[in-house]
Write a protein that holds these residues in place. Structure first.
Motif, PDB file in Angstrom:
ATOM      1  N   PRO A 135       0.836  -1.208   0.000  1.00 18.71           N
ATOM      2  CA  PRO A 135       0.000   0.000   0.000  1.00 18.71           C
ATOM      3  C   PRO A 135       0.872   1.259   0.000  1.00 18.71           C
ATOM      4  N   GLY A 176     -10.939   5.093  -8.557  1.00 21.11           N
ATOM      5  CA  GLY A 176     -10.390   6.047  -7.610  1.00 21.11           C
ATOM      6  C   GLY A 176      -9.025   6.581  -7.993  1.00 21.11           C
ATOM      7  N   HIS A 200      -3.354   0.065  -5.929  1.00 17.99           N
ATOM      8  CA  HIS A 200      -2.933  -1.138  -5.198  1.00 17.99           C
ATOM      9  C   HIS A 200      -4.111  -2.113  -5.038  1.00 17.99           C
ATOM     10  N   ALA A 201      -5.301  -1.571  -4.832  1.00 19.88           N
ATOM     11  CA  ALA A 201      -6.491  -2.439  -4.774  1.00 19.88           C
ATOM     12  C   ALA A 201      -6.701  -3.128  -6.127  1.00 19.88           C
ATOM     13  N   LEU A 202      -6.438  -2.428  -7.214  1.00 19.81           N
ATOM     14  CA  LEU A 202      -6.542  -3.060  -8.543  1.00 19.81           C
ATOM     15  C   LEU A 202      -5.509  -4.180  -8.679  1.00 19.81           C
ATOM     16  N   TRP A 224      -4.403  -6.074  -6.258  1.00 19.71           N
ATOM     17  CA  TRP A 224      -4.972  -7.223  -5.531  1.00 19.71           C
ATOM     18  C   TRP A 224      -6.101  -7.872  -6.330  1.00 19.71           C
ATOM     19  N   ALA A 225      -6.822  -7.086  -7.090  1.00 16.30           N
ATOM     20  CA  ALA A 225      -7.875  -7.669  -7.929  1.00 16.30           C
ATOM     21  C   ALA A 225      -7.276  -8.635  -8.952  1.00 16.30           C
ATOM     22  N   ILE A 282      -4.743 -10.591  -8.340  1.00 15.07           N
ATOM     23  CA  ILE A 282      -4.565 -11.835  -7.553  1.00 15.07           C
ATOM     24  C   ILE A 282      -5.890 -12.580  -7.434  1.00 15.07           C
TER      25      ILE A 282
END
Lengths: 205, 205
Positions: free
Chosen positions: B105, B171, B177-179, B181-182, B184
């Motif tokens: 993050p 966003g 970073h959330a993308l 993880w998506a 994964i």
């Protein structure tokens, strides 16, 4: 058709409980505040009952529908009452502005809950990539889940399918952290134009 | 209808380049190995050209279609040649078994690329939640993106829409970073039964 126990009586408890009851499951509600649990049981109807907070749940599947901040504490409070149960972790361990998580790889909310639960209990993460309002609408949708125990995952998958959801296995207990990040992504999409009537799906053109 | 520059000539470069050309864009391919870039340009056709690796790209939008391990190095090699450009980061910074990320993050691949690029360049993450095969099929699908610059995001959104994708803003640069993880999560779903003909979508019942 089975008994589903739900710990909590907030929006997610209401949405999952209502949908489960509509699809023929018997719902047991458990909350520290028994009056709140009773009020939700009355609202859900269809034979929904109230169980004492901390007592052994009637259902093999126990939906832990409390906020992340109270999840480990609730599981510790139940202690051996959860032996052998399938605990469904629906929490989204967001930081205050929902820009990231307070959990870390290898230490997801699901992993923390598993560590606090009896060894014979199995944790499966589900429902955290669907806003409660969408669950309540009771329309077909995709539901991602992950967990470390194959039998527990099969039981949860069957439960999800019984709710008219397409159950999609994302992987083992490690993958629950990726599901937690998906919660962040979902909120990001919602806030940036997609709106909160939203859930993740898998497209296979 | 615009010129799209693509750095790289692997599967994702081929899928994005082919789809872009089909929808009327002019594609410029850039690769360290010029022969590979030329072979892909020939395959894409529709006036696709080859540019020298490290030269100023013709397109305002530059798709960085190299592996994560070479992404920062490629951007550093281009240096000021990327001034003012919109760099589209498509990388998935997976660990060796794709169970987690090598980024953190606040230090996503997109953020690392932004740090290596000229200050006037803007980074938008996109395409990393869609397997290349699905992009190549050229059917309507959802495409998530995130980035720190509103104008750059609007340009990328218009490009995605021109490819018959529904562009969904997730966003700011933190959300990249959330993308990641998506990515994964997508691999997890693919490996656990959903198959690799897969992309994330947003369901709004």
């Amino acid at each position: 058709m089975t008994t589903i126990s739900i710990i909590g009586s907030g929006n997610m408890a209401a949405a999952i409980g209502t949908r489960a009851a509509k699809h023929g499951h018997t719902v047991e509600l458990m909350n520290r505040d028994t009056a709140k649990a009773q009020a939700l049981a009355d609202r859900i109807g269809n034979g929904a009952t109230v169980g004492a907070f901390g007592a052994r749940p009637k259902g093999d599947i126990v939906i832990l529908a409390v906020l992340y901040t109270g999840a480990v504490e609730a599981v510790a409070h139940y202690g051996e009452a959860l032996a052998g149960k399938i605990i469904v972790d629906i929490t989204n361990p967001f930081n205050p502005d929902a820009s990231g998580l307070v959990t870390a790889p290898g230490d997801s909310a699901s992993q923390q809950i598993a560590a606090a639960a009896p060894a014979s209990a199995k944790v499966v993460k589900a429902f955290n990539t669907i806003f409660g309002g969408v669950i309540a609408e009771d329309k077909p949708l995709d539901a991602f889940f992950a967990g470390g125990d194959a039998e527990a995952k099969a039981r949860v998958a069957a439960f999800l399918e019984s709710l008219d959801m397409r159950a999609l296995d994302a992987g083992g207990l490690d993958t629950t952290h990726a599901l937690e990040w998906a919660g962040i992504l979902l909120v990001g999409l919602a806030r940036n134009g997609a709106g909160f009537d939203l859930a993740f799906g898998a497209q296979a053109p």
